[in-house]
Design a protein around this motif. Structure first.
Motif, mmCIF file in Angstrom:
data_model
loop_
_atom_site.group_PDB
_atom_site.id
_atom_site.type_symbol
_atom_site.label_atom_id
_atom_site.label_comp_id
_atom_site.label_asym_id
_atom_site.label_seq_id
_atom_site.Cartn_x
_atom_site.Cartn_y
_atom_site.Cartn_z
ATOM 1 N N UNK A 113 0.863 -1.181 0.000
ATOM 2 C CA UNK A 113 0.000 0.000 0.000
ATOM 3 C C UNK A 113 0.901 1.232 0.000
ATOM 4 N N UNK A 114 0.948 1.933 -1.130
ATOM 5 C CA UNK A 114 1.868 3.057 -1.305
ATOM 6 C C UNK A 114 1.094 4.362 -1.388
ATOM 7 N N UNK A 115 1.488 5.326 -0.570
ATOM 8 C CA UNK A 115 0.880 6.652 -0.643
ATOM 9 C C UNK A 115 1.894 7.673 -0.126
ATOM 10 N N UNK A 137 1.793 -4.564 3.307
ATOM 11 C CA UNK A 137 2.962 -3.789 3.736
ATOM 12 C C UNK A 137 2.761 -2.327 3.352
ATOM 13 N N UNK A 138 2.896 -1.450 4.305
ATOM 14 C CA UNK A 138 2.666 -0.021 4.097
ATOM 15 C C UNK A 138 3.971 0.661 3.705
ATOM 16 N N UNK A 139 3.920 1.421 2.606
ATOM 17 C CA UNK A 139 5.107 2.079 2.064
ATOM 18 C C UNK A 139 4.848 3.577 1.914
ATOM 19 N N UNK A 141 5.664 6.525 -0.059
ATOM 20 C CA UNK A 141 6.285 6.884 -1.323
ATOM 21 C C UNK A 141 6.668 8.347 -1.351
ATOM 22 N N UNK A 142 7.252 8.753 -2.463
ATOM 23 C CA UNK A 142 7.563 10.170 -2.680
ATOM 24 C C UNK A 142 6.926 10.599 -3.992
ATOM 25 N N UNK A 143 7.080 11.846 -4.348
ATOM 26 C CA UNK A 143 6.493 12.336 -5.596
ATOM 27 C C UNK A 143 7.191 11.778 -6.829
ATOM 28 N N UNK A 144 8.369 11.158 -6.629
ATOM 29 C CA UNK A 144 9.135 10.649 -7.763
ATOM 30 C C UNK A 144 9.451 9.158 -7.686
ATOM 31 N N UNK A 145 9.126 8.515 -6.568
ATOM 32 C CA UNK A 145 9.571 7.143 -6.374
ATOM 33 C C UNK A 145 8.565 6.380 -5.517
ATOM 34 N N UNK A 146 8.269 5.131 -5.929
ATOM 35 C CA UNK A 146 7.332 4.323 -5.141
ATOM 36 C C UNK A 146 8.053 3.581 -4.013
ATOM 37 N N UNK A 147 9.380 3.619 -4.021
ATOM 38 C CA UNK A 147 10.187 3.025 -2.940
ATOM 39 C C UNK A 147 9.941 1.528 -2.747
ATOM 40 N N UNK A 148 9.864 0.820 -3.865
ATOM 41 C CA UNK A 148 9.750 -0.639 -3.857
ATOM 42 C C UNK A 148 10.904 -1.209 -4.675
ATOM 43 N N UNK A 149 11.450 -2.314 -4.222
ATOM 44 C CA UNK A 149 12.642 -2.895 -4.840
ATOM 45 C C UNK A 149 12.435 -3.239 -6.316
ATOM 46 N N UNK A 150 13.496 -3.146 -7.062
ATOM 47 C CA UNK A 150 13.477 -3.442 -8.488
ATOM 48 C C UNK A 150 13.109 -4.904 -8.735
ATOM 49 N N UNK A 151 12.327 -5.114 -9.793
ATOM 50 C CA UNK A 151 12.001 -6.469 -10.253
ATOM 51 C C UNK A 151 11.319 -7.307 -9.165
ATOM 52 N N UNK A 152 10.370 -6.708 -8.451
ATOM 53 C CA UNK A 152 9.743 -7.418 -7.331
ATOM 54 C C UNK A 152 8.221 -7.516 -7.427
ATOM 55 N N UNK A 153 7.607 -6.860 -8.401
ATOM 56 C CA UNK A 153 6.151 -6.813 -8.473
ATOM 57 C C UNK A 153 5.606 -7.564 -9.683
ATOM 58 N N UNK A 154 4.512 -8.289 -9.461
ATOM 59 C CA UNK A 154 3.817 -8.960 -10.560
ATOM 60 C C UNK A 154 2.735 -8.067 -11.157
#
Length: 239
Positions: A113-115, A137-139, A141-154
């Motif tokens: 959950x990114x906001x 998992x609560x994340x 984010x920023x105005x430029x980045x979702x702050x989730x690791x590379x190559x990790x989302x389906x």
């Protein structure tokens, strides 16, 4: 010796400036600024004015009882074909309306959950703890980045939020990096092609505009699933 040094300098200079060698070809996002719609921030990207972000004060509207009827969230989630092993991110998750519905379908893996608004994240945290939901998992984010690791989302879901991104090009770059090679981005936006959709103009998008902006980010439209009452359900994949 002096002459050799001069030749080496000229050679290095010509290599560093040669247009075909080691040049950075990544396009620089081009934003323009001008007065526009009262609901816009006066910042434009690829011919589209960016809308104001809906603040946390709109939580009640996000959780309105009639939302299922108006948007048919059940059908949207069916469109996503969520598997138990899917890692999913809801970008601009707001109050968590979609997050917790997806968490039930992806029981064994994570829903991020990114906001960018602390108040929204606190609401999600409260609901998570109340219902003892383990796979959210609560994340922040920023105005430029979702702050989730590379190559990790389906799968990535964005519901009525992309048009409010202050830095759409940078955000799409961040999302693309986080998606796996066969990952899918579900872009849900109110249909600007339909005047009957009762939403302010700047909070709607056309399919054509979405294709232009996502293409610039290196993504292509796989299909637009036309089965929601008011919204596009556009599925983008890496190009």
């Amino acid at each position: 010796m002096k002459k050799i040094a001069q030749i080496l300098f000229l050679l290095l200079f010509s290599i560093s400036w040669h247009p075909g060698i080691a040049q950075n070809k990544t396009p620089i996002p081009h934003y323009t600024y001008k007065k526009g719609d009262p609901n816009g921030i006066g910042k434009w990207y690829m011919g589209r004015e960016i809308a104001y972000v809906m603040g946390y004060q709109g939580i009640q509207w996000l959780d309105r009882p009639e939302r299922e009827v108006e948007e048919n969230t059940t059908t949207l989630l069916r469109n996503m074909a969520i598997e138990p092993e899917d890692n999913i991110a809801d970008i601009g998750a707001g109050s968590g309306y979609h997050v917790f519905k997806m968490a039930k379908l992806s029981r064994s893996e994570l829903v991020f959950a990114v906001d960018i608004q602390e108040e929204m994240l606190e609401e999600i945290k409260s609901c998570k703890e109340r219902d003892q939901i383990k796979n959210v998992r609560i994340i922040k984010g920023s105005e430029k980045n979702i702050n989730i690791a590379e190559n990790s989302l389906d799968k990535v879901l964005m519901v009525d939020v992309y048009h409010e991104f202050n830095f759409p090009a940078e955000m799409l770059s961040s999302i693309k990096k986080a998606l796996r090679a066969d990952g899918k981005l579900f872009l849900i936006e109110y249909r600007a092609e339909d005047d009957k959709v009762p939403i302010k103009t700047l909070h709607k998008m056309t399919e054509a505009q979405a294709i232009v902006e996502l293409k610039a980010a290196g993504m292509k439209l796989e299909r637009n699933i036309d089965n929601l009452p008011w919204q596009h359900c556009m599925v983008f994949v890496k190009n």
